[in-house]
Design a protein around this motif. Structure first.
Motif, PDB file in Angstrom:
ATOM      1  N   VAL A 229     -36.904 -20.981 -15.243  1.00 23.03           N
ATOM      2  CA  VAL A 229     -35.680 -21.680 -14.472  1.00 23.03           C
ATOM      3  C   VAL A 229     -35.193 -22.878 -15.299  1.00 23.03           C
ATOM      4  O   VAL A 229     -36.280 -23.700 -15.560  1.00 23.03           O
ATOM      5  CB  VAL A 229     -36.098 -21.904 -13.077  1.00 23.03           C
ATOM      6  CG1 VAL A 229     -34.947 -22.670 -12.405  1.00 23.03           C
ATOM      7  CG2 VAL A 229     -36.565 -20.828 -12.641  1.00 23.03           C
ATOM      8  N   LEU A 230     -33.867 -22.645 -15.691  1.00 23.19           N
ATOM      9  CA  LEU A 230     -33.500 -24.008 -16.419  1.00 23.19           C
ATOM     10  C   LEU A 230     -33.023 -25.051 -15.433  1.00 23.19           C
ATOM     11  O   LEU A 230     -32.000 -24.570 -14.467  1.00 23.19           O
ATOM     12  CB  LEU A 230     -32.470 -23.807 -17.301  1.00 23.19           C
ATOM     13  CG  LEU A 230     -31.810 -24.616 -18.152  1.00 23.19           C
ATOM     14  CD1 LEU A 230     -32.830 -25.376 -18.972  1.00 23.19           C
ATOM     15  CD2 LEU A 230     -30.551 -24.185 -18.997  1.00 23.19           C
ATOM     16  N   ASN A 231     -33.447 -26.238 -15.259  1.00 23.64           N
ATOM     17  CA  ASN A 231     -32.786 -27.201 -14.540  1.00 23.64           C
ATOM     18  C   ASN A 231     -32.084 -28.120 -15.272  1.00 23.64           C
ATOM     19  O   ASN A 231     -32.712 -28.875 -16.167  1.00 23.64           O
ATOM     20  CB  ASN A 231     -34.112 -27.788 -13.711  1.00 23.64           C
ATOM     21  CG  ASN A 231     -34.837 -26.871 -12.939  1.00 23.64           C
ATOM     22  OD1 ASN A 231     -34.191 -26.270 -11.861  1.00 23.64           O
ATOM     23  ND2 ASN A 231     -35.938 -26.679 -12.956  1.00 23.64           N
ATOM     24  N   ILE A 232     -30.902 -28.504 -14.982  1.00 24.49           N
ATOM     25  CA  ILE A 232     -29.912 -29.373 -15.677  1.00 24.49           C
ATOM     26  C   ILE A 232     -29.682 -30.439 -14.524  1.00 24.49           C
ATOM     27  O   ILE A 232     -29.142 -30.221 -13.588  1.00 24.49           O
ATOM     28  CB  ILE A 232     -28.595 -28.562 -16.187  1.00 24.49           C
ATOM     29  CG1 ILE A 232     -28.973 -27.399 -17.074  1.00 24.49           C
ATOM     30  CG2 ILE A 232     -27.901 -29.890 -16.987  1.00 24.49           C
ATOM     31  CD1 ILE A 232     -27.861 -26.542 -17.462  1.00 24.49           C
ATOM     32  N   ALA A 233     -29.948 -31.694 -15.107  1.00 21.67           N
ATOM     33  CA  ALA A 233     -29.631 -32.874 -14.132  1.00 21.67           C
ATOM     34  C   ALA A 233     -28.597 -33.834 -14.740  1.00 21.67           C
ATOM     35  O   ALA A 233     -28.669 -33.991 -15.984  1.00 21.67           O
ATOM     36  CB  ALA A 233     -31.080 -33.582 -13.635  1.00 21.67           C
ATOM     37  N   ASN A 234     -27.875 -34.231 -14.016  1.00 19.86           N
ATOM     38  CA  ASN A 234     -26.720 -35.395 -14.688  1.00 19.86           C
ATOM     39  C   ASN A 234     -26.880 -36.690 -13.781  1.00 19.86           C
ATOM     40  O   ASN A 234     -26.615 -36.667 -12.620  1.00 19.86           O
ATOM     41  CB  ASN A 234     -25.150 -34.568 -14.314  1.00 19.86           C
ATOM     42  CG  ASN A 234     -24.239 -35.528 -14.690  1.00 19.86           C
ATOM     43  OD1 ASN A 234     -24.448 -36.743 -15.265  1.00 19.86           O
ATOM     44  ND2 ASN A 234     -23.075 -35.257 -14.533  1.00 19.86           N
ATOM     45  N   ALA A 235     -27.516 -37.359 -14.541  1.00 17.24           N
ATOM     46  CA  ALA A 235     -27.691 -38.809 -13.797  1.00 17.24           C
ATOM     47  C   ALA A 235     -26.671 -39.712 -14.214  1.00 17.24           C
ATOM     48  O   ALA A 235     -26.895 -40.942 -13.646  1.00 17.24           O
ATOM     49  CB  ALA A 235     -29.151 -39.329 -14.392  1.00 17.24           C
ATOM     50  N   SER A 236     -25.448 -39.450 -14.770  1.00 13.17           N
ATOM     51  CA  SER A 236     -24.444 -40.120 -15.029  1.00 13.17           C
ATOM     52  C   SER A 236     -23.328 -40.309 -13.980  1.00 13.17           C
ATOM     53  O   SER A 236     -23.661 -39.611 -13.102  1.00 13.17           O
ATOM     54  CB  SER A 236     -24.012 -39.744 -16.348  1.00 13.17           C
ATOM     55  OG  SER A 236     -23.235 -38.714 -16.071  1.00 13.17           O
ATOM     56  N   SER A 237     -22.324 -41.094 -14.049  1.00 14.17           N
ATOM     57  CA  SER A 237     -21.253 -41.161 -13.194  1.00 14.17           C
ATOM     58  C   SER A 237     -20.069 -40.373 -13.598  1.00 14.17           C
ATOM     59  O   SER A 237     -19.213 -40.346 -13.184  1.00 14.17           O
ATOM     60  CB  SER A 237     -20.780 -42.631 -12.919  1.00 14.17           C
ATOM     61  OG  SER A 237     -20.355 -43.187 -14.186  1.00 14.17           O
ATOM     62  N   THR A 238     -20.297 -39.490 -14.480  1.00 11.89           N
ATOM     63  CA  THR A 238     -19.326 -38.673 -15.101  1.00 11.89           C
ATOM     64  C   THR A 238     -19.713 -37.233 -15.159  1.00 11.89           C
ATOM     65  O   THR A 238     -20.915 -36.730 -15.435  1.00 11.89           O
ATOM     66  CB  THR A 238     -19.016 -38.886 -16.783  1.00 11.89           C
ATOM     67  OG1 THR A 238     -18.774 -40.325 -16.746  1.00 11.89           O
ATOM     68  CG2 THR A 238     -17.951 -38.158 -17.228  1.00 11.89           C
ATOM     69  N   PRO A 239     -18.776 -36.270 -14.859  1.00 18.20           N
ATOM     70  CA  PRO A 239     -18.952 -34.837 -14.733  1.00 18.20           C
ATOM     71  C   PRO A 239     -19.356 -34.402 -16.171  1.00 18.20           C
ATOM     72  O   PRO A 239     -18.924 -34.756 -17.188  1.00 18.20           O
ATOM     73  CB  PRO A 239     -17.822 -34.344 -14.029  1.00 18.20           C
ATOM     74  CG  PRO A 239     -16.985 -35.308 -13.464  1.00 18.20           C
ATOM     75  CD  PRO A 239     -17.396 -36.742 -14.352  1.00 18.20           C
ATOM     76  N   ALA A 240     -20.283 -33.407 -16.152  1.00 16.67           N
ATOM     77  CA  ALA A 240     -20.835 -32.822 -17.289  1.00 16.67           C
ATOM     78  C   ALA A 240     -20.521 -31.424 -17.207  1.00 16.67           C
ATOM     79  O   ALA A 240     -20.570 -30.569 -16.289  1.00 16.67           O
ATOM     80  CB  ALA A 240     -22.247 -33.010 -17.551  1.00 16.67           C
ATOM     81  N   THR A 241     -19.608 -30.876 -18.440  1.00 17.63           N
ATOM     82  CA  THR A 241     -19.534 -29.307 -18.586  1.00 17.63           C
ATOM     83  C   THR A 241     -20.530 -28.915 -19.557  1.00 17.63           C
ATOM     84  O   THR A 241     -20.506 -29.221 -20.662  1.00 17.63           O
ATOM     85  CB  THR A 241     -17.942 -28.940 -18.913  1.00 17.63           C
ATOM     86  OG1 THR A 241     -17.275 -29.798 -18.111  1.00 17.63           O
ATOM     87  CG2 THR A 241     -17.774 -27.681 -19.023  1.00 17.63           C
ATOM     88  N   VAL A 242     -21.402 -27.879 -19.228  1.00 13.79           N
ATOM     89  CA  VAL A 242     -22.593 -27.518 -19.881  1.00 13.79           C
ATOM     90  C   VAL A 242     -22.289 -26.119 -20.699  1.00 13.79           C
ATOM     91  O   VAL A 242     -21.831 -25.224 -19.733  1.00 13.79           O
ATOM     92  CB  VAL A 242     -23.664 -27.588 -19.273  1.00 13.79           C
ATOM     93  CG1 VAL A 242     -24.945 -26.970 -19.858  1.00 13.79           C
ATOM     94  CG2 VAL A 242     -24.114 -28.968 -18.659  1.00 13.79           C
ATOM     95  N   SER A 243     -22.620 -25.850 -21.586  1.00 15.36           N
ATOM     96  CA  SER A 243     -22.634 -24.390 -22.376  1.00 15.36           C
ATOM     97  C   SER A 243     -24.022 -24.332 -22.768  1.00 15.36           C
ATOM     98  O   SER A 243     -24.696 -25.188 -23.398  1.00 15.36           O
ATOM     99  CB  SER A 243     -21.557 -24.247 -23.352  1.00 15.36           C
ATOM    100  OG  SER A 243     -20.246 -24.534 -22.811  1.00 15.36           O
ATOM    101  N   LEU A 244     -24.436 -23.136 -22.720  1.00 14.28           N
ATOM    102  CA  LEU A 244     -25.635 -22.536 -23.292  1.00 14.28           C
ATOM    103  C   LEU A 244     -25.741 -21.657 -24.350  1.00 14.28           C
ATOM    104  O   LEU A 244     -24.871 -20.526 -24.432  1.00 14.28           O
ATOM    105  CB  LEU A 244     -26.700 -21.790 -22.067  1.00 14.28           C
ATOM    106  CG  LEU A 244     -26.599 -22.616 -20.834  1.00 14.28           C
ATOM    107  CD1 LEU A 244     -27.348 -21.922 -19.776  1.00 14.28           C
ATOM    108  CD2 LEU A 244     -27.369 -24.075 -21.178  1.00 14.28           C
ATOM    109  N   ASP A 245     -26.256 -21.721 -25.498  1.00 14.90           N
ATOM    110  CA  ASP A 245     -26.660 -20.896 -26.517  1.00 14.90           C
ATOM    111  C   ASP A 245     -27.899 -20.262 -26.448  1.00 14.90           C
ATOM    112  O   ASP A 245     -28.779 -21.132 -26.304  1.00 14.90           O
ATOM    113  CB  ASP A 245     -26.310 -21.453 -28.054  1.00 14.90           C
ATOM    114  CG  ASP A 245     -24.998 -22.107 -28.062  1.00 14.90           C
ATOM    115  OD1 ASP A 245     -24.054 -21.674 -27.539  1.00 14.90           O
ATOM    116  OD2 ASP A 245     -24.822 -23.381 -28.586  1.00 14.90           O
TER     117      ASP A 245
END
Length: 553
Positions: A229-245
């Motif tokens: 299970v991949l867990n991605i956390a965004n602790a910043s105040s900016t939205p993140a758009t994530v792509s996986l290879d």
């Protein structure tokens, strides 16, 4: 006659008119006229020089100039370390990639330990351990006011630290420390999970990581009985758009749903990797983010029939390079490993190096193991051709039991993670751990250690002698006397972590190294159990940085 004109003889002018082509006679030129001509020539030369100087200062076309990019100083920012949440068991068969988690076991415990180094003046930077959203769990320090100009600097540094010891957590948490004296605060934290029952029994640990926009995680497994299970956390105040290879055993995997994953500020997104790349015994994941930086970790667990095979966190390693080094590899008895891995379903119960080659060319990789008394040869020779765009596994079994440092080199860039295992009986519960590739040790690495368990510092120097100092940090906030370890070239040194120093429980270390490149990790276990985890030493704090600035539109 105009100014600067040379006077002539009237007779000579008459002769010139009668005889075309003949010039003036030099002896007909008066001395004063010659001097005036010379002065006029000098004036013309000076004017020409001025024209040249002006031309050199005039604007030129971009193609004819070479300008250095201006450099601007960037103020140091806060130190941020994102700690993963507790390990959780998947409930049933997930639909797509979104997981459903079942309740944790009754014995599962998850805690965070942390340390924040103070300044030479004895001021601890403002720091706290908090969830992604909400009030802090622990306020480590409020932060001190800036010193006044009249305040004299202390002659002797005041060595103190702010600490967190075994703080229980039930979700993703963040250790943050404010910048101090235009430097990032030296801080570090570690998450420790342990369970004595259920399918996720065993131990798992991970250093709380600084978020980034390009992360590599290698060593996942989505085959039958394996859960990633991949867990991605965004602790910043900016939205993140994530792509996986995704990189599998046979090559890169094009998976629908692996692009454009939105992770909102202050949130976590969990992805079951079997929904993107099912049945992969070897899997590497590159996590790229636009917008806010993210932290990523893979919760990897094994279940062989009804017998738990272990649980651990796969954390990002260093970026692809022609050399990768991993410390803290614990290898068991070679004869016992050979008997266990020969049984059906136990091929991944032994130590191995997982290599991901992202480029278009195959990599010829040489793998070397360095133990307490020098290099140990691998039975297969240690040289393997890793396929481009795929993940290749190299067995590390067949050497005497002990702690090792793994160094791999190639002519092509690659990413790597070492897998370590504990347990030699197929009928008993076992455990698995992962040691990600790490950068060489520098100065003032903060290594937090869990409050309990069997704990060891492992240092390796693949080539050349190194000197490593490790200074204990205790629960009372004191920085104790530094201890030094000399690491000979091509060897690995293990140091047992004591329960306390000077009567106060030990919370962590300040680690520094000098000499040839050295690498380090924290090796964790539990007395009387087959638990194993390895945590690579995190990079040291960054100072003031300068970045090139491009002006344009």
């Amino acid at each position: 006659m105009s100014k600067g004109e040379i006077p002539t003889d009237p007779a000579a002018e008459s002769a010139r008119a009668e005889t075309p082509g003949k010039g003036l006679r030099k002896r007909g030129v008066p001395r004063a006229g010659m001097i005036g001509g010379i002065l006029s020539a000098v004036a013309l030369v000076a004017a020409g020089g001025g024209l040249v100087s002006a031309a050199s200062l005039a604007p030129q076309s971009p193609a004819s100039r070479h300008l250095e990019a201006p450099v601007a100083s960037v103020p140091a920012g806060s130190s941020v370390g994102v700690c993963p949440g507790p390990a959780r068991l998947l409930e049933g068969t997930p639909v797509g990639t979104d997981p459903q988690f079942s309740p944790e076991s009754a014995t599962a415990k998850t805690s965070v330990s942390a340390a924040v180094l103070g300044s030479n003046a004895g001021a601890i930077p403002g720091s706290r351990l908090a969830p992604l959203k909400g009030t802090p769990l622990v306020e480590i320090a409020k932060g001190a006011a800036a010193p006044t100009a009249s305040a004299p600097a202390p002659r002797t540094p005041v060595l103190v630290a702010g600490v967190v010891t075994g703080q229980a957590v039930d979700d993703v948490s963040v250790l943050s420390a404010d910048a101090q004296d235009n430097r990032q605060a030296a801080a570090g934290a570690v998450l420790d999970y342990a369970a004595e029952d259920g399918d996720l029994q065993g131990s798992a640990a991970a250093a709380c990581q600084q978020p980034g926009n390009d992360l590599w995680l290698v060593g996942a497994n989505t085959a039958l009985g394996r859960s990633a299970v991949l867990n991605i956390a965004n602790a910043s105040s900016t939205p993140a758009t994530v792509s996986l290879d995704l990189y599998g055993a046979e090559g890169q995997i094009q998976a629908p749903g692996s692009r454009g994953l939105l992770v909102a500020p202050g949130s976590t997104r969990s992805i079951v990797l079997a929904g993107l790349a099912p049945g992969q015994e070897r899997l590497g994941v590159r996590v790229r983010s636009t917008g806010g930086p993210v932290a990523a970790v893979i919760q990897q667990s094994l279940l062989r029939g009804l017998t738990p095979g272990g649980i651990d966190f796969i954390t990002p390693g260093t970026a692809p390079s022609v050399q990768q080094v991993m410390s803290g590899l614990d290898i068991q008895d070679p004869a016992g490993l050979a008997a266990l891995t020969a049984k059906p379903g136990f091929a991944d119960a032994g130590p191995a190096l997982e290599i991901a080659v992202p480029g278009a060319a195959d990599a010829v990789v040489e793998v070397k193991l360095y133990g307490r008394d020098g290099q140990k040869a691998l039975p297969g020779g240690g040289v393997v051709t890793a396929k481009a765009g795929a993940v290749t596994e190299v067995s590390l079994a067949g050497v005497p039991a002990g702690s090792y440092t793994v160094a791999a080199s190639s002519d092509v860039s690659f990413a790597a993670t070492a897998r370590l295992t504990r347990g030699l009986k197929s009928e008993d519960a076992a455990d698995v751990g992962f040691s990600a590739s790490s950068a060489r040790l520098g100065s003032q690495h903060i290594v937090a250690v869990p409050a309990t368990g069997d704990r060891q510092l492992v240092f390796g120097a693949p080539a050349g002698k190194a000197t490593v100092s490790y200074t204990p940090i205790t629960e009372d906030g004191k920085i104790r006397t530094a201890i030094t370890a000399d690491v000979a070239g091509g060897t690995t040194v293990s140091v047992k972590v004591p329960a306390d120093v000077g009567g106060s429980p030990l919370v962590g270390y300040v680690v520094s190294a000098a000499g040839d490149p050295a690498y380090g990790a924290l090796l964790l276990g539990r007395d009387g159990r087959q638990d194993i985890s390895a945590v690579a030493v995190a990079p040291e704090a960054a100072g003031q940085q300068q970045v090139p600035v491009t002006l344009g539109y």
